[in-house]
Design a protein around this motif. Structure first.
Motif, PDB file in Angstrom:
ATOM      1  N   THR A  35       0.816  -1.218   0.000  1.00  0.00           N
ATOM      2  CA  THR A  35       0.000   0.000   0.000  1.00  0.00           C
ATOM      3  C   THR A  35       0.843   1.258   0.000  1.00  0.00           C
ATOM      4  OG1 THR A  35      -1.721  -1.201   1.220  1.00  0.00           O
ATOM      5  CG2 THR A  35      -1.889   1.198   1.160  1.00  0.00           C
ATOM      6  N   LEU A  36       1.861   1.314   0.849  1.00  0.00           N
ATOM      7  CA  LEU A  36       2.677   2.513   0.968  1.00  0.00           C
ATOM      8  C   LEU A  36       3.929   2.477   0.096  1.00  0.00           C
ATOM      9  CD1 LEU A  36       2.408   3.175   4.816  1.00  0.00           C
ATOM     10  CD2 LEU A  36       0.973   4.042   2.968  1.00  0.00           C
ATOM     11  N   GLY A  37       4.145   1.412  -0.642  1.00  0.00           N
ATOM     12  CA  GLY A  37       5.243   1.371  -1.604  1.00  0.00           C
ATOM     13  C   GLY A  37       6.625   1.353  -0.980  1.00  0.00           C
ATOM     14  N   TRP A  38       6.811   0.558   0.071  1.00  0.00           N
ATOM     15  CA  TRP A  38       8.110   0.525   0.745  1.00  0.00           C
ATOM     16  C   TRP A  38       9.199  -0.030  -0.180  1.00  0.00           C
ATOM     17  CZ3 TRP A  38       9.533  -3.205   5.301  1.00  0.00           C
ATOM     18  CH2 TRP A  38      10.771  -2.815   5.830  1.00  0.00           C
ATOM     19  N   THR A  39       8.884  -1.068  -0.927  1.00  0.00           N
ATOM     20  CA  THR A  39       9.884  -1.711  -1.780  1.00  0.00           C
ATOM     21  C   THR A  39       9.717  -1.349  -3.252  1.00  0.00           C
ATOM     22  OG1 THR A  39       8.433  -3.652  -1.917  1.00  0.00           O
ATOM     23  CG2 THR A  39      10.136  -3.672  -0.214  1.00  0.00           C
ATOM     24  N   SER A  40       8.917  -0.335  -3.567  1.00  0.00           N
ATOM     25  CA  SER A  40       8.706   0.046  -4.971  1.00  0.00           C
ATOM     26  C   SER A  40       9.928   0.736  -5.584  1.00  0.00           C
ATOM     27  CB  SER A  40       7.467   0.943  -5.093  1.00  0.00           C
ATOM     28  OG  SER A  40       6.305   0.241  -4.697  1.00  0.00           O
ATOM     29  N   PRO A  41      10.539   1.740  -4.939  1.00  0.00           N
ATOM     30  CA  PRO A  41      11.686   2.405  -5.582  1.00  0.00           C
ATOM     31  C   PRO A  41      12.922   1.519  -5.594  1.00  0.00           C
ATOM     32  CG  PRO A  41      11.356   3.300  -3.381  1.00  0.00           C
ATOM     33  CD  PRO A  41      10.197   2.374  -3.646  1.00  0.00           C
ATOM     34  N   LYS A  42      13.696   1.624  -6.658  1.00  0.00           N
ATOM     35  CA  LYS A  42      14.936   0.875  -6.803  1.00  0.00           C
ATOM     36  C   LYS A  42      16.092   1.790  -6.383  1.00  0.00           C
ATOM     37  CE  LYS A  42      12.502  -2.435  -8.485  1.00  0.00           C
ATOM     38  NZ  LYS A  42      12.187  -3.634  -7.642  1.00  0.00           N
ATOM     39  N   LEU A  43      16.396   1.781  -5.106  1.00  0.00           N
ATOM     40  CA  LEU A  43      17.399   2.672  -4.541  1.00  0.00           C
ATOM     41  C   LEU A  43      18.757   1.989  -4.551  1.00  0.00           C
ATOM     42  CD1 LEU A  43      15.289   3.987  -1.529  1.00  0.00           C
ATOM     43  CD2 LEU A  43      15.572   5.031  -3.768  1.00  0.00           C
ATOM     44  N   ARG A  44      19.795   2.762  -4.894  1.00  0.00           N
ATOM     45  CA  ARG A  44      21.147   2.219  -4.954  1.00  0.00           C
ATOM     46  C   ARG A  44      21.940   2.489  -3.695  1.00  0.00           C
ATOM     47  NH1 ARG A  44      23.088   3.962 -11.095  1.00  0.00           N
ATOM     48  NH2 ARG A  44      21.326   3.022 -12.213  1.00  0.00           N
ATOM     49  N   ASP A  45      21.630   3.580  -3.022  1.00  0.00           N
ATOM     50  CA  ASP A  45      22.403   3.981  -1.846  1.00  0.00           C
ATOM     51  C   ASP A  45      21.702   3.479  -0.589  1.00  0.00           C
ATOM     52  OD1 ASP A  45      24.138   5.097  -0.101  1.00  0.00           O
ATOM     53  OD2 ASP A  45      23.592   7.179  -0.491  1.00  0.00           O
ATOM     54  N   PRO A  46      22.406   2.816   0.328  1.00  0.00           N
ATOM     55  CA  PRO A  46      21.761   2.385   1.578  1.00  0.00           C
ATOM     56  C   PRO A  46      21.208   3.545   2.399  1.00  0.00           C
ATOM     57  CG  PRO A  46      23.836   1.222   1.251  1.00  0.00           C
ATOM     58  CD  PRO A  46      23.784   2.303   0.214  1.00  0.00           C
ATOM     59  N   HIS A  47      21.862   4.703   2.352  1.00  0.00           N
ATOM     60  CA  HIS A  47      21.344   5.852   3.101  1.00  0.00           C
ATOM     61  C   HIS A  47      20.021   6.333   2.514  1.00  0.00           C
ATOM     62  CE1 HIS A  47      25.087   6.142   5.370  1.00  0.00           C
ATOM     63  NE2 HIS A  47      25.745   6.026   4.231  1.00  0.00           N
ATOM     64  N   ALA A  48      19.890   6.297   1.203  1.00  0.00           N
ATOM     65  CA  ALA A  48      18.615   6.661   0.585  1.00  0.00           C
ATOM     66  C   ALA A  48      17.516   5.671   0.960  1.00  0.00           C
ATOM     67  CB  ALA A  48      18.774   6.732  -0.941  1.00  0.00           C
ATOM     68  N   ALA A  49      17.868   4.389   1.065  1.00  0.00           N
ATOM     69  CA  ALA A  49      16.889   3.390   1.491  1.00  0.00           C
ATOM     70  C   ALA A  49      16.448   3.632   2.929  1.00  0.00           C
ATOM     71  CB  ALA A  49      17.479   1.983   1.339  1.00  0.00           C
ATOM     72  N   ASP A  50      17.384   4.045   3.785  1.00  0.00           N
ATOM     73  CA  ASP A  50      17.022   4.357   5.168  1.00  0.00           C
ATOM     74  C   ASP A  50      16.092   5.563   5.242  1.00  0.00           C
ATOM     75  OD1 ASP A  50      18.546   2.250   6.021  1.00  0.00           O
ATOM     76  OD2 ASP A  50      20.312   3.471   6.487  1.00  0.00           O
ATOM     77  N   ARG A  51      16.384   6.594   4.439  1.00  0.00           N
ATOM     78  CA  ARG A  51      15.519   7.774   4.451  1.00  0.00           C
ATOM     79  C   ARG A  51      14.127   7.437   3.932  1.00  0.00           C
ATOM     80  NH1 ARG A  51      20.410  10.226   2.653  1.00  0.00           N
ATOM     81  NH2 ARG A  51      19.710  10.037   0.475  1.00  0.00           N
ATOM     82  N   TRP A  52      14.053   6.621   2.902  1.00  0.00           N
ATOM     83  CA  TRP A  52      12.751   6.225   2.378  1.00  0.00           C
ATOM     84  C   TRP A  52      11.979   5.392   3.397  1.00  0.00           C
ATOM     85  CZ3 TRP A  52       9.131   7.478  -0.716  1.00  0.00           C
ATOM     86  CH2 TRP A  52       8.160   6.544  -1.111  1.00  0.00           C
ATOM     87  N   THR A  53      12.673   4.555   4.142  1.00  0.00           N
ATOM     88  CA  THR A  53      12.011   3.760   5.179  1.00  0.00           C
ATOM     89  C   THR A  53      11.422   4.656   6.254  1.00  0.00           C
ATOM     90  OG1 THR A  53      13.499   1.894   4.779  1.00  0.00           O
ATOM     91  CG2 THR A  53      12.361   1.945   6.897  1.00  0.00           C
TER      92      THR A  53
END
Length: 213
Positions: A85-103
């Motif tokens: 629903t909220l698209g947690w795994t939708s974006p294909k992020l390359r940087d772990p820091h960007a993944a943390d911010r998106w989380t």
């Protein structure tokens, strides 16, 4: 509910023990049998077997373990909503820091749905039962959240109009390829099973099952 102490599972050379050579260790623990008398739906209750890595679990710890096991349904449904629903795994992020911010952004949106539970109307489907405001799920709160957003104040300023960037020119290759991380997968090259003829032979004694009717 019953419990047996100092029992160990049968480990195999797979998953975490793929690179382990020689005999595998013996990890003792506590086996818990959870029997349910009846289910709210009226279905036949099946026994549930649990295992904990503590070899000498007390009675209080055993009671806490099976109660914590029941809460796993809430955790699994929460992760399911964050992904679907909220698209947690939708974006294909390359940087772990960007993944943390998106989380953290997804968790902030989930927190807003929890806080807005008593301020939105229940826009339920025709097949759903009426639910009091304190029992609304985040998915049902999300349906009426768009109406609440128009009534609430907006402390931020209006966004400035802008145009998207030009991007990479056509025909120019990407000179910043994504980093590749090695993921261990058990394949034919890394498997510890002996090589041999794995071709299955079809015999008349064991025919292939077919659907009838």
């Amino acid at each position: 509910m019953r419990a047996w102490h100092r029992l160990h599972p049968r480990l195999t050379h797979r998953t975490a023990w793929t690179s382990q050579h020689g005999p595998l260790p013996i990890i003792e623990g506590t086996v818990i049998l959870l029997a349910v008398d009846r289910l709210p739906s009226g279905a036949t209750a099946k026994p549930v077997w649990l295992w904990w890595s503590q070899a000498t679990a007390t009675t209080v710890e055993v009671d806490l373990l099976w109660q914590a096991f029941l809460h796993r349904f809430d955790i699994e449904h929460t992760f399911r909503m964050l992904k679907q629903t909220l698209g947690w795994t939708s974006p294909k992020l390359r940087d772990p820091h960007a993944a943390d911010r998106w989380t953290w952004l997804v968790l902030a949106a989930y927190t807003q749905l929890r806080l807005a539970r008593g301020a939105v109307a229940d826009l339920r489907r025709p097949w759903e039962r009426p639910t009091p405001p304190e029992r609304l799920t985040p998915a049902r709160v999300r349906r009426g959240f768009r109406h609440l957003r128009t009534k609430a104040g907006n402390p931020s300023a209006a966004p400035k109009p802008s145009r998207p960037g030009p991007g990479r020119p056509p025909g120019l290759p990407n000179r910043q390829p994504a980093a590749r991380h090695d993921v261990h997968i058990v394949t034919a090259a890394t498997s510890t099973k002996p090589k041999g003829d794995t071709k299955k032979t079809k015999t008349s004694n064991n025919p292939r099952p077919r659907r009838t009717g």
